[in-house]
Scaffold this active site. Structure first.
Site, PDB file in Angstrom:
ATOM      1  N   ARG A  95     -37.178  93.936  79.390  1.00 63.47           N
ATOM      2  CA  ARG A  95     -36.309  95.000  79.901  1.00 63.47           C
ATOM      3  C   ARG A  95     -35.449  95.623  78.813  1.00 63.47           C
ATOM      4  NH1 ARG A  95     -33.701  91.574  84.185  1.00 63.47           N
ATOM      5  NH2 ARG A  95     -35.221  89.929  83.905  1.00 63.47           N
ATOM      6  N   GLU A 132     -31.659  81.291  82.362  1.00 60.89           N
ATOM      7  CA  GLU A 132     -31.206  80.855  83.686  1.00 60.89           C
ATOM      8  C   GLU A 132     -32.334  80.207  84.480  1.00 60.89           C
ATOM      9  OE1 GLU A 132     -29.480  84.069  85.952  1.00 60.89           O
ATOM     10  OE2 GLU A 132     -28.578  82.696  87.395  1.00 60.89           O
TER      11      GLU A 132
HETATM   12  O1  LIG Z   1     -28.852  85.267  79.115  1.00 59.72           O
HETATM   13  P1  LIG Z   1     -30.125  84.610  79.534  1.00 59.72           P
HETATM   14  O2  LIG Z   1     -29.913  83.493  80.512  1.00 59.72           O
HETATM   15  O3  LIG Z   1     -30.955  84.175  78.383  1.00 59.72           O
HETATM   16  O4  LIG Z   1     -30.981  85.678  80.362  1.00 59.72           O
HETATM   17  C1  LIG Z   1     -31.058  87.027  80.046  1.00 59.72           C
HETATM   18  C2  LIG Z   1     -32.481  87.456  79.887  1.00 59.72           C
HETATM   19  O5  LIG Z   1     -33.207  87.229  81.097  1.00 59.72           O
HETATM   20  C3  LIG Z   1     -33.927  88.414  81.424  1.00 59.72           C
HETATM   21  O6  LIG Z   1     -35.167  88.459  80.805  1.00 59.72           O
HETATM   22  P2  LIG Z   1     -36.428  87.594  81.260  1.00 59.72           P
HETATM   23  O7  LIG Z   1     -36.569  86.436  80.330  1.00 59.72           O
HETATM   24  O8  LIG Z   1     -36.340  87.302  82.711  1.00 59.72           O
HETATM   25  O9  LIG Z   1     -37.654  88.508  80.914  1.00 59.72           O
HETATM   26  P3  LIG Z   1     -38.146  89.957  81.334  1.00 59.72           P
HETATM   27  O10 LIG Z   1     -37.200  90.952  80.701  1.00 59.72           O
HETATM   28  O11 LIG Z   1     -39.483  89.989  80.684  1.00 59.72           O
HETATM   29  O12 LIG Z   1     -38.169  90.055  82.824  1.00 59.72           O
HETATM   30  C4  LIG Z   1     -33.046  89.524  80.889  1.00 59.72           C
HETATM   31  O13 LIG Z   1     -33.779  90.722  80.722  1.00 59.72           O
HETATM   32  C5  LIG Z   1     -32.551  88.941  79.596  1.00 59.72           C
HETATM   33  O14 LIG Z   1     -33.445  89.172  78.523  1.00 59.72           O
HETATM   34  N1  LIG Z   2     -29.524  86.771  87.390  1.00 62.46           N
HETATM   35  C1  LIG Z   2     -30.269  87.496  86.563  1.00 62.46           C
HETATM   36  N2  LIG Z   2     -30.604  88.760  86.888  1.00 62.46           N
HETATM   37  C2  LIG Z   2     -31.354  89.496  86.036  1.00 62.46           C
HETATM   38  N3  LIG Z   2     -31.808  89.056  84.868  1.00 62.46           N
HETATM   39  C3  LIG Z   2     -31.486  87.807  84.523  1.00 62.46           C
HETATM   40  N4  LIG Z   2     -31.783  87.087  83.428  1.00 62.46           N
HETATM   41  C4  LIG Z   2     -31.240  85.884  83.572  1.00 62.46           C
HETATM   42  N5  LIG Z   2     -30.577  85.789  84.724  1.00 62.46           N
HETATM   43  C5  LIG Z   2     -30.721  86.977  85.342  1.00 62.46           C
END
Ligand SMILES: O=P(O)(O)OC[C@H]1O[C@H](OP(=O)(O)OP(=O)(O)O)[C@H](O)[C@@H]1O
Ligand SMILES: Nc1ncnc2[nH]cnc12
Length: 207
Positions: A95, A132
């Site tokens: 994202r 998370e």
């Molecule tokens: O602060 P954190 O606990 O590390 O989480 C934040 C990350 O989680 C989500 O990505 P995700 O890994 O879900 O991947 P995506 O963008 O491919 O959906 C979001 O876009 C951040 O990159």
């Molecule tokens: N709660 C949340 N919503 C969206 N992106 C996340 N990445 C990690 N935690 C998330």
């Protein structure tokens, strides 16, 4: 093969036409996005989805912001305004890519994708991290960052901070200097800033 020469499109003319159209479209967005209230209205479109991707997680979904032209403009301008001066913008898969590319383009600098493991053909550095809802690895490409370059790291959400901290470590392993981290939404309860001590962290909204 017929031996006929195919008519090539006039690329220079096409590019110049596209450039004018893009500039006009961008100006239209800039005219609309004049108030800080526009950014707040854009951020209000973030949707909370309970129990995704697993029970107990309240997922913060930016897709309604991205699909609204005015909100997308406000968001891109908001992130660009919050961005520290940098030579290059790094976006975290997936994202973060959606914001880092238009912000970099708008700021006149390049964009470096920080990718999930296994996607890059030539890997300069790899870092494992926890987030998370699981664990993952991030990688950065050989040659993506020049030694000493100042890098702004961009993502959509700061939750536990594992992802952003891993991205910062990667940037440094690749020889860059982290100019700062910009996220759209910070989930304060998950205390991601604690993982990013020593870095300038800016969130457009904290919940
Ligand atoms: O602060 P954190 O606990 O590390 O989480 C934040 C990350 O989680 C989500 O990505 P995700 O890994 O879900 O991947 P995506 O963008 O491919 O959906 C979001 O876009 C951040 O990159
Ligand atoms: N709660 C949340 N919503 C969206 N992106 C996340 N990445 C990690 N935690 C998330």
């Amino acid at each position: 093969m017929t031996g006929e020469t195919q008519q090539q499109p006039d690329l220079a003319a096409a590019v110049s036409g596209v450039g004018e159209a893009m500039a006009a479209a961008q100006q239209a967005v800039v005219k609309q996005v004049t108030l800080a209230g526009d950014l707040e209205a854009a951020l209000d479109l973030i949707r909370d989805v309970p129990d995704f991707p697993e029970p107990g997680v309240l997922f913060r979904d930016l897709t309604p912001v991205l699909s609204d032209a005015k909100a997308l403009g406000a968001l891109v301008y908001g992130v660009a305004a919050a961005c520290p001066a940098a030579d290059v913008v790094a976006g975290i898969e997936a994202r973060g890519f959606l914001l880092a590319a238009p912000v970099a383009y708008g700021c006149g600098v390049g964009m470096v994708p920080v990718r999930k493991a296994g996607k890059l053909p030539a890997v300069a550095a790899k870092v494992s991290y926890a987030l998370e809802y699981g664990t993952a690895e991030l990688e950065i490409a050989v040659g993506a960052i020049q030694p000493g370059q100042r890098v702004a790291v961009i993502d959509d959400v700061l939750a536990t901070g594992g992802t952003a901290a891993a991205a910062c470590e990667l940037v440094e392993q690749a020889g860059g200097v982290v100019a700062g981290v910009v996220v759209v939404l910070e989930i304060a309860a998950l205390n991601g800033r604690a993982e990013l001590e020593g870095y300038q962290v800016t969130a457009l909204r904290t919940v």
